[in-house]
Design a protein around this motif. Structure first.
Motif, short mmCIF file in Angstrom:
data_model
loop_
_atom_site.label_atom_id
_atom_site.label_comp_id
_atom_site.label_asym_id
_atom_site.label_seq_id
_atom_site.Cartn_x
_atom_site.Cartn_y
_atom_site.Cartn_z
N ARG A 188 0.83 -1.21 0.00
CA ARG A 188 0.00 0.00 0.00
C ARG A 188 0.86 1.25 0.00
NH1 ARG A 188 -3.55 -1.41 4.60
NH2 ARG A 188 -4.09 -3.29 3.44
N GLU A 189 2.03 1.15 0.65
CA GLU A 189 2.94 2.30 0.68
C GLU A 189 3.62 2.52 -0.66
OE1 GLU A 189 5.67 1.72 3.93
OE2 GLU A 189 3.98 1.50 5.32
N ILE A 190 3.70 1.47 -1.46
CA ILE A 190 4.26 1.64 -2.81
C ILE A 190 3.19 1.30 -3.84
CG2 ILE A 190 6.71 1.34 -2.25
CD1 ILE A 190 6.31 -1.62 -3.30
N ALA A 191 2.02 1.95 -3.65
CA ALA A 191 0.86 1.65 -4.51
C ALA A 191 1.16 1.94 -5.98
CB ALA A 191 -0.36 2.43 -4.05
N HIS A 192 2.17 2.81 -6.23
CA HIS A 192 2.51 3.12 -7.62
C HIS A 192 3.19 1.94 -8.31
CE1 HIS A 192 5.92 3.99 -5.10
NE2 HIS A 192 6.71 4.19 -6.13
N LEU A 193 3.71 1.00 -7.52
CA LEU A 193 4.39 -0.16 -8.11
C LEU A 193 3.64 -1.47 -7.90
CD1 LEU A 193 8.06 0.69 -7.06
CD2 LEU A 193 7.09 0.87 -9.35
N ARG A 194 2.61 -1.43 -7.03
CA ARG A 194 2.01 -2.71 -6.64
C ARG A 194 1.24 -3.41 -7.75
NH1 ARG A 194 -3.06 -1.32 -2.48
NH2 ARG A 194 -4.08 0.16 -3.87
N ARG A 210 2.41 -4.40 -10.24
CA ARG A 210 3.32 -5.39 -10.82
C ARG A 210 3.38 -6.69 -10.04
NH1 ARG A 210 8.59 -2.04 -12.83
NH2 ARG A 210 7.50 -0.24 -13.73
N PRO A 252 -7.08 1.42 -7.18
CA PRO A 252 -5.65 1.69 -7.41
C PRO A 252 -5.03 2.63 -6.38
CG PRO A 252 -6.80 1.65 -9.50
CD PRO A 252 -7.86 1.51 -8.44
N PHE A 253 -5.64 3.77 -6.15
CA PHE A 253 -5.05 4.75 -5.24
C PHE A 253 -6.08 5.19 -4.21
CE2 PHE A 253 -2.88 4.99 -9.35
CZ PHE A 253 -1.63 4.55 -8.93
N GLU A 296 -2.24 10.11 -1.11
CA GLU A 296 -0.95 9.90 -1.77
C GLU A 296 -1.15 9.56 -3.26
OE1 GLU A 296 2.78 10.58 -1.15
OE2 GLU A 296 1.42 10.48 0.58
N PHE A 297 -0.22 9.92 -4.07
CA PHE A 297 -0.20 9.68 -5.53
C PHE A 297 -1.23 10.55 -6.26
CE2 PHE A 297 0.68 5.65 -3.35
CZ PHE A 297 2.03 5.54 -3.61
#
Ligand code: ATP
Ligand code: MN
Length: 478
Positions: A116-122, A124, A468-469, A477-478
């Protein structure tokens, strides 16, 4: 002609010995020879076997987890076990590197909290790839369902000037300078100087506008983002979520329940048919997650079995009054095991009560109808008894409320009375009341929370993991 194919297409076909180009991201790289590539078209990876001599030492060093690559070669029968076909590559190009000393998604198990803290990469990861493919299928199936039934997709406003519903939970929209707020003579904020010359908010529901559409187009639905500034840090609430709101003219509460039940079954079946591999993976993930829990907290059915059960069985329909009787006679109520013990008819149901009815008592989806008028909205149709309204909530196992709907009050005089009781100024709702003045008719609709349905179908326990976010208190965030 382009040779490019998506991995899903290659794996689904029995064809062999043909030339392709694929693009994707490296999941793993073994023995300086076997690259497992995923392009998001499926949960599965495709094995690319490289010809070591065709790449320099330097290029081989760049084939790391997370790197974007392009491979050209022949699709051949796989030598190894685990896959039917693989690509014998003649050419591999590294399009975008991923430094293994920095890339956070190394091939190992990561917690959902960390992801969740790196939702921009999750996206993948296998889990989130599967969740968002299923989410897409759900959204597509919803549009298909309504389109095939002759409902029109209506776009209702996101910025709204009406604050009839739950004014307390709305996000205000303004372009006023917060450091220099214009005031009226009475020292109130002067919204006449604001962008729209009035106070505006983000919508909490498109229902009232959908009613206007239905009273001309007969059957409509909205499907858009809604916003609630409720400060509820639960696993079932978001501050920004997507809602589907059908509205039907010449329809009563039974038609409304039938439509909701049919829609839910259709969408679930659609995912069973279209996303078997994703659901298999998510079932396995859930089974592992549940094995960490004490026995009584584990669900009796596996994910796909639960979905099929839902499609194959009628939802249990009963009134609020019947539900209260069941709950008051229940063990957890008598032994005061509920956090909120039910003392009398008229109290609002908490999620623990809803889940008791669904998971312990009926063991299937439940539709509750005819709630006390005090705990439901002003626009719900008043029953003959003058104390209950034609409301319905659909409760799902593990989720609680997934749908909230009602037959609407179409009688102008009764509606005006109800608005008075709720302190809603009729002048501001004149546009809404016009439908009751001119050509009013029986009509009904409901709101389905998209994310709660995604939760149910994917078995993800936290709503923040199916959008997604996610937006929730303290996080944009994001
Ligand atoms: P709850 O009691 O669970 O907060 P509600 O009574 O506020 O729900 P409605 O206003 O009837 O819900 O909204 C219709 C549907 O929208 C709900 O049945 C649910 O599926 C979804 N929903 C409501 N609030 C949220 C939220 N904050 N986040 C995600 N989905 C929501
Ligand atoms: Mn709510």
């Amino acid at each position: 002609m382009s040779l490019r194919k998506k991995i899903k297409e290659i794996l689904a076909s029995d064809q062999k010995d043909y030339e392709v180009v694929i693009n994707g991201w490296v999941r793993t790289f073994r023995n300086n020879q076997f690259i497992a590539v995923n392009d998001g078209s499926t949960i599965h990876t495709l094995q690319v076997v490289i010809d070591k001599d065709s790449l320099t030492e330097d290029e081989i060093k760049k084939i790391n987890t997370g790197a974007a690559i392009k491979a050209q070669g022949t699709v051949v029968e796989s030598q190894g076990s685990g896959q039917k076909v693989e690509i014998k590559a003649s050419q591999v190009t590294i399009l975008g590197e991923a430094d293994p000393s920095k890339y956070p998604l190394q091939p190992k198990r990561h917690s959902l909290e960390f992801l969740r803290e790196i939702a921009h990469l999750r996206f993948r990861t296998n889990t989130f790839g599967a969740v968002f493919r299923v989410r897409h299928s759900i959204a597509f199936a919803i549009h298909k369902f309504f389109n095939d039934k002759g409902f029109y997709y209506l776009h209702t406003p996101i910025i709204t000037g009406s604050d009839a519903e739950g004014a307390g939970e709305m996000f205000q929209v303004t372009t006023l300078d917060l450091k220099n707020i214009p005031l009226t003579n009475d020292n109130e904020i002067n919204f006449k100087e604001d962008f729209f010359n009035k106070a505006t908010n983000l919508t909490v529901s498109g229902q009232l506008e959908a009613e206007l559409g239905a009273l001309a187009l007969t059957d409509v639905y909205t499907f858009g983002p809604t916003f609630r500034a409720e400060n509820s840090n639960t696993s079932r609430h978001l501050a920004e979520f997507w809602m589907i709101e059908p509205e039907m003219a010449f329809a009563d509460l039974n038609d409304d329940m039938d439509l909701a039940e049919e829609l839910l079954k259709y969408v679930i079946q659609y995912c069973i048919d279209q996303n078997p591999d994703d659901l298999d993976f998510l079932e396995e993930r859930l089974t592992q997650e549940e094995s960490q829990k004490p026995q009584i907290e584990r669900s009796e059915m596996k994910l796909i079995e639960k979905l099929k059960f839902c499609v194959e069985n009628d939802f249990e329909r009963l009134t609020y009054t019947e539900a209260i009787r069941i709950l008051m006679n229940s063990k957890p109520n008598k032994k005061k095991k509920f956090q909120y013990v039910i003392e009398e008819w008229g109290t609002d149901l908490q999620s623990e009560h809803e889940r008791y009815l669904v998971e312990k008592h009926f063991k299937k989806p439940v539709i509750l109808t005819d709630y006390p008028k005090e705990i439901k909205a002003f626009y719900m149709r008043l029953n003959e008894d003058d104390t209950t309204v034609r409301a319905m909530d659909i409760l799902f196992p593990g989720i609680g409320e997934i749908v909230g709907g009602s037959q609407r009050e179409e009688r102008l005089d009764v509606l005006l009375e109800r608005m008075k009781a709720f302190d809603i100024p009729a002048e501001e709702m004149d546009w809404f009341l016009d439908t009751r003045r001119y050509g009013t008719c029986e009509h009904a609709g409901f709101g389905l929370g998209l994310e709660r349905l995604v939760q149910f179908i994917t078995g993800m326990s936290n709503i923040r993991d199916v959008i997604p976010f996610p937006r929730f208190p303290g996080n944009a965030e994001f």
